[in-house]
Design a protein around this motif. Structure first.
Motif, PDB file in Angstrom:
ATOM      1  N   ASN A  56      28.594  88.938  28.046  1.00  0.00           N
ATOM      2  CA  ASN A  56      27.900  90.213  27.857  1.00  0.00           C
ATOM      3  C   ASN A  56      26.528  90.260  28.532  1.00  0.00           C
ATOM      4  N   ARG A  57      26.318  89.424  29.507  1.00  0.00           N
ATOM      5  CA  ARG A  57      25.133  89.493  30.366  1.00  0.00           C
ATOM      6  C   ARG A  57      25.591  89.463  31.817  1.00  0.00           C
ATOM      7  N   ARG A  58      24.763  89.934  32.698  1.00  0.00           N
ATOM      8  CA  ARG A  58      25.101  89.944  34.112  1.00  0.00           C
ATOM      9  C   ARG A  58      24.424  88.782  34.806  1.00  0.00           C
ATOM     10  N   GLY A  59      24.984  87.589  34.587  1.00  0.00           N
ATOM     11  CA  GLY A  59      24.481  86.409  35.276  1.00  0.00           C
ATOM     12  C   GLY A  59      23.461  85.634  34.464  1.00  0.00           C
ATOM     13  N   PHE A  60      22.693  84.795  35.166  1.00  0.00           N
ATOM     14  CA  PHE A  60      21.814  83.821  34.535  1.00  0.00           C
ATOM     15  C   PHE A  60      20.345  84.231  34.574  1.00  0.00           C
ATOM     16  N   ASP A  61      20.058  85.529  34.675  1.00  0.00           N
ATOM     17  CA  ASP A  61      18.668  85.954  34.848  1.00  0.00           C
ATOM     18  C   ASP A  61      17.776  85.527  33.688  1.00  0.00           C
ATOM     19  N   ALA A  62      18.264  85.653  32.451  1.00  0.00           N
ATOM     20  CA  ALA A  62      17.438  85.292  31.295  1.00  0.00           C
ATOM     21  C   ALA A  62      17.101  83.805  31.317  1.00  0.00           C
ATOM     22  N   GLU A  63      18.084  82.985  31.611  1.00  0.00           N
ATOM     23  CA  GLU A  63      17.850  81.548  31.674  1.00  0.00           C
ATOM     24  C   GLU A  63      16.920  81.206  32.825  1.00  0.00           C
ATOM     25  N   SER A  64      17.090  81.851  33.950  1.00  0.00           N
ATOM     26  CA  SER A  64      16.227  81.586  35.102  1.00  0.00           C
ATOM     27  C   SER A  64      14.779  81.920  34.792  1.00  0.00           C
ATOM     28  N   ALA A  65      14.554  83.002  34.025  1.00  0.00           N
ATOM     29  CA  ALA A  65      13.192  83.358  33.636  1.00  0.00           C
ATOM     30  C   ALA A  65      12.608  82.339  32.666  1.00  0.00           C
ATOM     31  N   ALA A  66      13.450  81.837  31.739  1.00  0.00           N
ATOM     32  CA  ALA A  66      12.981  80.872  30.744  1.00  0.00           C
ATOM     33  C   ALA A  66      12.539  79.563  31.374  1.00  0.00           C
ATOM     34  N   VAL A  67      13.069  79.253  32.550  1.00  0.00           N
ATOM     35  CA  VAL A  67      12.684  78.038  33.272  1.00  0.00           C
ATOM     36  C   VAL A  67      11.175  77.988  33.491  1.00  0.00           C
ATOM     37  N   ARG A  68      10.552  79.143  33.664  1.00  0.00           N
ATOM     38  CA  ARG A  68       9.114  79.179  33.960  1.00  0.00           C
ATOM     39  C   ARG A  68       8.261  78.695  32.792  1.00  0.00           C
ATOM     40  N   LEU A  69       8.872  78.549  31.618  1.00  0.00           N
ATOM     41  CA  LEU A  69       8.140  78.079  30.440  1.00  0.00           C
ATOM     42  C   LEU A  69       8.400  76.602  30.150  1.00  0.00           C
ATOM     43  N   ALA A  70       8.968  75.891  31.084  1.00  0.00           N
ATOM     44  CA  ALA A  70       9.319  74.487  30.872  1.00  0.00           C
ATOM     45  C   ALA A  70       8.065  73.610  30.825  1.00  0.00           C
ATOM     46  N   PRO A  71       7.794  72.962  29.685  1.00  0.00           N
ATOM     47  CA  PRO A  71       6.595  72.104  29.618  1.00  0.00           C
ATOM     48  C   PRO A  71       6.666  70.882  30.520  1.00  0.00           C
ATOM     49  N   GLU A  72       7.872  70.443  30.862  1.00  0.00           N
ATOM     50  CA  GLU A  72       8.019  69.210  31.647  1.00  0.00           C
ATOM     51  C   GLU A  72       7.712  69.399  33.125  1.00  0.00           C
ATOM     52  N   TYR A  73       7.592  70.636  33.580  1.00  0.00           N
ATOM     53  CA  TYR A  73       7.501  70.902  35.020  1.00  0.00           C
ATOM     54  C   TYR A  73       6.114  71.385  35.418  1.00  0.00           C
ATOM     55  N   SER A  74       5.614  70.822  36.491  1.00  0.00           N
ATOM     56  CA  SER A  74       4.379  71.321  37.091  1.00  0.00           C
ATOM     57  C   SER A  74       4.686  72.583  37.895  1.00  0.00           C
ATOM     58  N   ASP A  75       3.650  73.290  38.273  1.00  0.00           N
ATOM     59  CA  ASP A  75       3.842  74.478  39.111  1.00  0.00           C
ATOM     60  C   ASP A  75       4.523  74.093  40.430  1.00  0.00           C
ATOM     61  N   ALA A  76       4.120  72.967  40.995  1.00  0.00           N
ATOM     62  CA  ALA A  76       4.705  72.529  42.275  1.00  0.00           C
ATOM     63  C   ALA A  76       6.186  72.212  42.106  1.00  0.00           C
TER      64      ALA A  76
END
Length: 378
Positions: free
Chosen positions: A255-275
């Motif tokens: 009931n969603r059109r692809g992985f957009d929500a998950e892709s957006a949530a990636v930006r909040l990952a504490p383990e990842y630097s901006d680079a």
């Protein structure tokens, strides 16, 4: 007494007025994170492991001759190890684990691993040097090394391996080759007969497009016929077109059109630097360019005998990796014990789509294998 009640009611009314005033037009905005750094700091603090026996590690481990990124998180290091093999190839799970994983950590010591050519591991190594090693044989050898390292590092005779999608193609081989290393193998979006899965996914997308009256989708999908014909490789451009419409009609995320929500949530990952975030999707393309064509040609349907327990989590609406093909394979599996768990409101991402059921299912169907072996915290 009556006077005290009146004063209390007056205080409540004043508080309620203040709340409504804050929501009124022109009221000052509520405080909010002003940057990614502030947002991830909030998430990191909320999920911080504070139990005395807990473990919370983020580090590089030398696997297969290169630095590879892992996180290790759990409320009690005496609990069983659960290694998650992410999908893709190159579609890492670590950056959204802040959302779906925290409950698991009360029962398991959970290991997220960015595989060779993916995520933080891609960012830590020279892609030109890694490229010649991007083979299925090397990826499987990496998985074997990672399991061996975890068993030694944490003093565990057996661990759980949980493979998702592409990761399930590695996981099923680990279960077949090294059953004595595993409490159980857990498959999600389990790859079995990939060409048949591709054909069923194409048919789902075409039927949905016709029912929707989507002339463009029908035209583009019909142009792929015969899609994934027996003995014929699927060009990646055809695969991506099939996936575009399959995702559009909820065959990847229900009931969603692809992985957009998950892709957006990636930006909040504490383990990842901006680079590291800036190279995340580049890493996915790098991995796919080397491994995806081979992945969609694989057929594991003949591997049905295992010497360790098998647990399969299957999204009812998964057409990205055909749930029906997986269920047909599962019916023929012979193992010391086996379980098939249907996620009725999920497609391919059940751990994101139904995180509550995911936790309950891990505790119900996987954890008892470690309990019987005495591999749980007292």
């Amino acid at each position: 007494m009556f006077k005290c009640l009146l004063l209390a009611l007056a205080s409540l009314c004043a508080a309620a007025h203040a709340v409504h005033a804050a929501d009124a037009p022109g009221a000052p905005e509520a405080p909010r994170p002003a940057s990614r750094a502030e947002a991830v700091a909030i998430i990191a603090d909320m999920r911080r492991i504070v139990a005395p026996q807990g473990v919370e590690r983020s580090e590089m481990v030398r696997i297969g001759g290169i630095a590879q990124a892992i996180t290790v998180r759990g409320a009690d290091r005496r609990n069983p190890i659960l290694l998650m093999l992410h999908g893709g190839p190159g579609y890492v799970a670590m950056p959204t684990s802040w959302y779906f994983q925290r409950g698991w950590e009360d029962y398991f010591t959970v290991v997220q691993w960015d595989q060779r050519g993916a995520g933080k591991t891609y960012a830590a190594n020279d892609p030109a040097l890694v490229a010649p090693t991007m083979t299925r044989a090397r990826m499987l050898a990496d998985a074997e090394e990672m399991v061996a390292w975890l068993r030694q590092e944490f003093g565990k005779r057996r661990i759980f391996v949980m493979g998702h999608s592409w990761g399930s193609s590695l996981g099923i081989e680990l279960a077949r080759r090294h059953p004595d290393w595993l409490h159980a193998y857990i498959g999600m979006g389990q790859i079995t007969d990939s060409p048949e899965s591709e054909r069923r996914g194409w048919r789902f997308a075409l039927d949905a497009a016709r029912a929707d009256g989507n002339a463009q989708a029908v035209r583009e999908l019909e142009a792929l016929a015969p899609y994934a014909a027996p003995g014929a490789p699927v060009p990646l451009k055809d695969l991506y077109l099939q996936r575009k419409w399959l995702g559009h009609y909820g065959g990847a995320v229900y009931n969603r059109r692809g992985f957009d929500a998950e892709s957006a949530a990636v930006r909040l990952a504490p383990e990842y630097s901006d680079a590291e975030l800036r190279t995340l999707w580049e890493a996915g393309d790098f991995s796919s360019s080397h491994l995806l064509a081979q992945t969609i040609a694989m057929d594991f349907s003949g591997i049905t005998r295992f010497d360790c327990p098998i647990v399969i989590f299957n999204g009812r609406h998964d057409y990205n990796v055909s749930a029906s093909a997986t269920a047909e394979w599962y019916a023929r599996v012979r193992a010391p014990s086996k379980a098939l768990v249907w996620f009725e409101h999920s497609a391919h991402e059940m751990f994101n789509e139904e995180p509550g059921k995911m936790l309950v299912s891990l505790v119900r169907y996987a954890l008892p294998h470690a309990e019987r072996a005495g591999d749980v915290a007292p």
